[in-house]
Write an enzyme that holds these catalytic residues in place. Structure first.
Site, PDB file in Angstrom:
ATOM      1  N   ASP A 117       2.099  -5.893 -33.610  1.00 35.08           N
ATOM      2  CA  ASP A 117       1.606  -6.395 -32.074  1.00 35.08           C
ATOM      3  C   ASP A 117      -0.043  -6.298 -32.102  1.00 35.08           C
ATOM      4  OD1 ASP A 117       2.719  -8.074 -29.629  1.00 35.08           O
ATOM      5  OD2 ASP A 117       3.375  -6.157 -28.913  1.00 35.08           O
ATOM      6  N   ASP A 120      10.906   3.321 -35.080  1.00 31.78           N
ATOM      7  CA  ASP A 120       9.331   3.082 -34.774  1.00 31.78           C
ATOM      8  C   ASP A 120       8.734   2.985 -35.900  1.00 31.78           C
ATOM      9  OD1 ASP A 120      10.197   2.919 -32.411  1.00 31.78           O
ATOM     10  OD2 ASP A 120       9.399   5.197 -31.973  1.00 31.78           O
ATOM     11  N   ASP A 132       6.752   5.364 -37.266  1.00 36.20           N
ATOM     12  CA  ASP A 132       5.998   6.616 -37.747  1.00 36.20           C
ATOM     13  C   ASP A 132       7.856   7.131 -38.443  1.00 36.20           C
ATOM     14  OD1 ASP A 132       7.020   7.147 -35.151  1.00 36.20           O
ATOM     15  OD2 ASP A 132       6.061   8.931 -35.646  1.00 36.20           O
ATOM     16  N   ASP A 170      14.726   0.974 -24.593  1.00 33.01           N
ATOM     17  CA  ASP A 170      15.517   1.103 -24.915  1.00 33.01           C
ATOM     18  C   ASP A 170      16.695   1.733 -24.076  1.00 33.01           C
ATOM     19  OD1 ASP A 170      14.642   3.426 -23.860  1.00 33.01           O
ATOM     20  OD2 ASP A 170      14.335   4.635 -25.610  1.00 33.01           O
TER      21      ASP A 170
END
Length: 790
Positions: free
Chosen positions: A165, A231, A233, A328
């Protein structure tokens, strides 16, 4: 059945507390209840019967306290100045008591799941693995994507997608030329990374609906039966799919398998306050206990990462939800309403990074609080069809938890109403307080310690809540006023703290500390000025002292500690072969004892060569290769080129600190990723070392120590901050004066450029020169000692 028994017991409790008795009888009941709870506490988590009995007795005391509060402790209604704050405090206490019962119900019988049923390779569903990204560094993404690509699964049934993004058409054509150029460069770099790794690059025209829109746009081009989300990380271990996918084959109505979020670094409150290394992390209570309880009642929900979802269920719900900034939980709520099921597997299979600064931490938690308040207001689980009764309770519990900032602020400020203004918000004698409140508080603390002792030490939750309360309260009020006005902000995960400093958002917490300090002073003044009020001053003054100590411990959260290491070190125990000695290398056995994505520590045990000469030892600045050994994943055994940073003798062994050479092929990065993140047993072992119980009294004394240290150290940091800011301003002024000089000359004093005759005139000549460089014996050009790319 458990729910029915619980309701029956609550009915019995209501009958018991409604019977009028003398204060002597109530005192006896309170003492007996405390003794029973204390006796059952050590065995409560090992025996369902003992746990149920303990909770039943505790519930009796809690309901007795509530009945006493509502019938005997409120000031008269014809005194509105006292009655209004008193009734507000009572409602907050009622909420806290409701949370006590709701949490007790949720954790009454937490479920523990093992491996899913075995599935033949030909029957495995296809999987799309999404890694959403916005502004994360390429080094971080390379590790996550490498690990995702190397998970145990048939390659033709697995697709890894980088959902970028930060390189959308909207950003690449931004009106700000700097943003546009940075976005175009990012897109080029991300495409090159994906091509090198063999994964799919995905972006979209516009940045709409944040992370949810990013992932939904990527899924439009894919058709996998399952969807995995990591994610940027969150680096997965190789067994992630092996421990999750089988559940979907077993149950066609299953839409979600959620797993824990495990973090390599402590969060800023943990680090700044200075919790012990064996203190359980803040998120462990939710991921190790509470979510297992939600799973028991069918309420396990999507936590944004480290999860597998069924594509069919997502499509029925219209993709990832985007009405709130917690896509979520909102997505899970909608799919649960459609009749699908979810489960939770309590086995850590990803390793991520916590925010490094208190500012980033508050921004992250503020986003969570805002999103959950949006859900409560816009998607209230108590309304609408599709959810079972227990699922409604699960979602209600998860959403209303984020009201804790208002509750904590009320408990901090309430005693000041009397100490500063003389308002009678709590009408009771010292005898009544001793009978009702003391036993209530004692049982409350014991229940928390019994249920959560291994995942949350006494009063640690209160420290976390206090540190966040003044900041998150504002976010909650803003959300209630405008539920659709929230904005999704990405949490920074690659910050480095070059020096100690006071957080720029220190003022709210310092203000609360000053108020609680003044409250203690006011209690002392009232003690001497109003001898007739000693009973009430003992109660309210004790409350004020408790708040002061709690805020004192939390205050140190604003005192940031130096943290120069961008990537945390992870303990390892990996055998390796080291090649030392330049053009005629000597191979030695070694062990990699810790590692990060930037370097590692290798322990050598030097031995004599066949001719009796001493084995060569590395020296600082030297470059050599080592190859880690992966018996279960030999295809990832590639030679890694490193440069020596330190050499330390430790008895008969030598510890060598090395830095990975960044200019290596991607397969070497995959080797490094697997060496650090490949085995989920590493994360479970770390979790086990931090799931240690601390006794109630010892825990309270520990928090008292933290409070004293926190007050002293934070006051010292606040006193030093003006001088630090002057030093920073002087450095910045100096840079402004000489900014006409190139940055590399300011930073290093020289350019490090090779002389003109030594510079390659083209990339082709550079490649030829590199190909003609001498290689290590037994290795092909550009290959390491074990045949992998180097």
């Amino acid at each position: 059945m458990n729910l029915i028994l619980w309701i029956l017991v609550l009915g019995l409790i209501a009958a018991l507390v409604s019977v009028p008795t003398s204060i002597q009888v109530q005192a006896t009941l309170g003492i007996a209840s405390v003794i029973v709870v204390a006796a059952l506490k050590p065995v409560a988590m090992d025996s369902m019967v003992a746990r149920f009995a303990m909770m039943s007795v505790a519930s009796t005391l809690v309901m007795r306290y509530w009945a006493w509060r509502v019938t005997e402790t409120l000031p008269p209604i014809d005194d509105p100045i006292s009655f209004i704050p008193a009734i507000f405090l009572f409602f907050v206490e009622t909420y806290a008591i409701a949370v006590f019962f709701l949490s007790g119900f949720m954790t009454a019988d937490p479920i523990k799941r093992g491996l899913p049923p075995k599935v033949a390779a030909r029957d495995l569903p296809t999987v799309d693995i999404l890694v959403p990204s916005y502004n994360e560094p390429i080094e971080m993404l390379a590790v996550t994507l490498s690990a995702a690509k190397n998970m145990h699964y048939p390659a033709h049934k697995r697709t890894v997608i980088l959902c970028d993004d930060g390189g959308t058409d909207q950003r690449c054509n931004h009106e700000n030329p700097e943003i546009a150029e940075a976005s175009r460069k990012r897109r080029r770099d991300m495409i090159a990374l994906c091509n090198e790794l063999g994964v799919v690059y995905s972006t979209r025209p516009r940045n709409e609906h944040a992370k949810a829109g990013n992932m939904s746009a990527a899924l439009e081009k894919q058709n996998g039966e399952l969807v995995v989300v990591f994610d940027a990380d969150h680096v997965p271990s190789r067994d992630f799919l092996a421990r999750t996918v089988g559940y979907f084959v077993e149950d066609p109505k299953l839409f979600l398998v959620q797993t824990p979020h495990f973090f390599l670094n402590p969060d800023p409150i943990d680090r700044n306050v200075g919790f012990r290394d064996d203190c359980p992390p803040e998120n462990e209570m939710f991921y190790h206990l509470s979510h297992r309880g939600l799973d028991r009642w069918g309420g396990a929900f999507f936590c944004g990462s480290a999860a597998v979802l069924r594509r069919q269920a997502l499509d029925e719900a219209g993709g990832f939800a985007g009405d709130t900034i917690t896509e979520d939980a909102e997505t899970a709520l909608q799919i649960h309403r459609n009749g699908w099921k979810s489960i939770y597997v309590d086995h850590a299979m990803i390793a991520g990074l916590q925010p490094e600064t208190f500012v980033s931490f508050i921004e992250q938690r503020g986003r969570w609080a805002t999103g959950m308040m949006q859900l409560l207001i816009l998607k209230n689980p108590l309304r609408g069809k599709g959810l079972s009764f227990t699922q409604r309770l699960c979602y209600l519990n998860s959403m209303t938890f984020w009201l804790f900032p208002l509750v904590r602020m009320t408990f901090i400020l309430a005693p000041l109403a009397y100490l500063f203004f003389g308002l009678q918000i709590f009408v009771a004698t010292i005898e009544e307080v001793a009978v009702y409140m003391t036993s209530y508080m004692a049982v409350n603390f014991m229940i928390q310690n019994a249920l959560y002792g291994k995942v949350r030490w006494p009063l640690i939750s209160e420290i976390y809540e206090t540190a966040q309360a003044p900041y998150l309260s504002k976010a909650i009020f803003k959300t209630v006023a405008n539920p659709r006005g929230a904005k999704f902000n990405v949490t920074a995960k690659d910050e480095i703290l070059e020096e100690d400093f006071v957080s720029p958002i220190y003022k709210p917490l310092v203000l609360i500390f000053v108020l609680t300090l003044l409250g203690v002073v006011a209690a002392a003044v009232r003690w001497f000025l109003y001898p007739g009020d000693h009973n009430i001053i003992m109660v309210v003054g004790g409350w004020a002292v408790y708040n002061f100590l709690l805020v004192g411990a939390a205050l140190r959260a604003i005192s940031e500690r130096q943290q120069r290491r961008q990537v945390p070190r992870v303990p390892t125990n990996i055998s390796a072969t080291v090649a030392l000695g330049g053009n005629t290398p000597v191979f030695q056995s070694a062990t990699v004892v810790d590692a990060s994505t930037s370097g590692c520590r290798i322990v050598l045990r030097p031995r004599s060569t066949p001719d009796g000469a001493a084995s060569p030892l590395p020296v600082k600045g030297e470059t050599f290769y080592f190859t880690p050994e992966f018996p279960k994943s030999p295809h990832l055994e590639n030679a890694v080129r490193v440069q020596v940073q330190s050499v330390i003798r430790e008895g008969d062994s030598v510890a060598v600190g090395v830095r990975f050479d960044p200019a290596q092929p991607m397969v070497v990065r995959e080797t490094v990723a697997h060496m650090i993140f490949g085995d989920s047993a590493s994360w479970e072992a770390i979790r086990a070392t931090r799931n240690k119980k601390m006794g109630l009294i010892v825990g309270m004394l520990y928090v008292l120590k933290l409070s004293v240290e926190g007050i002293v150290n934070t006051l010292r940091a606040l006193a030093d901050e003006p001088a630090r800011l002057k030093r920073v301003a002087a450095r910045e002024e100096k840079i402004v004066v000489v900014e006409s000089q190139p940055a590399h000359l300011l930073a290093f004093g020289e350019a490090f450029d090779p002389p003109p005759s030594g510079r390659p005139v083209s990339l082709l000549q550079a490649a030829i020169a590199q190909g003609q460089a001498p290689t290590m014996p037994g290795a092909h050009p550009a290959q390491g000692p074990q045949g992998g790319s180097a």
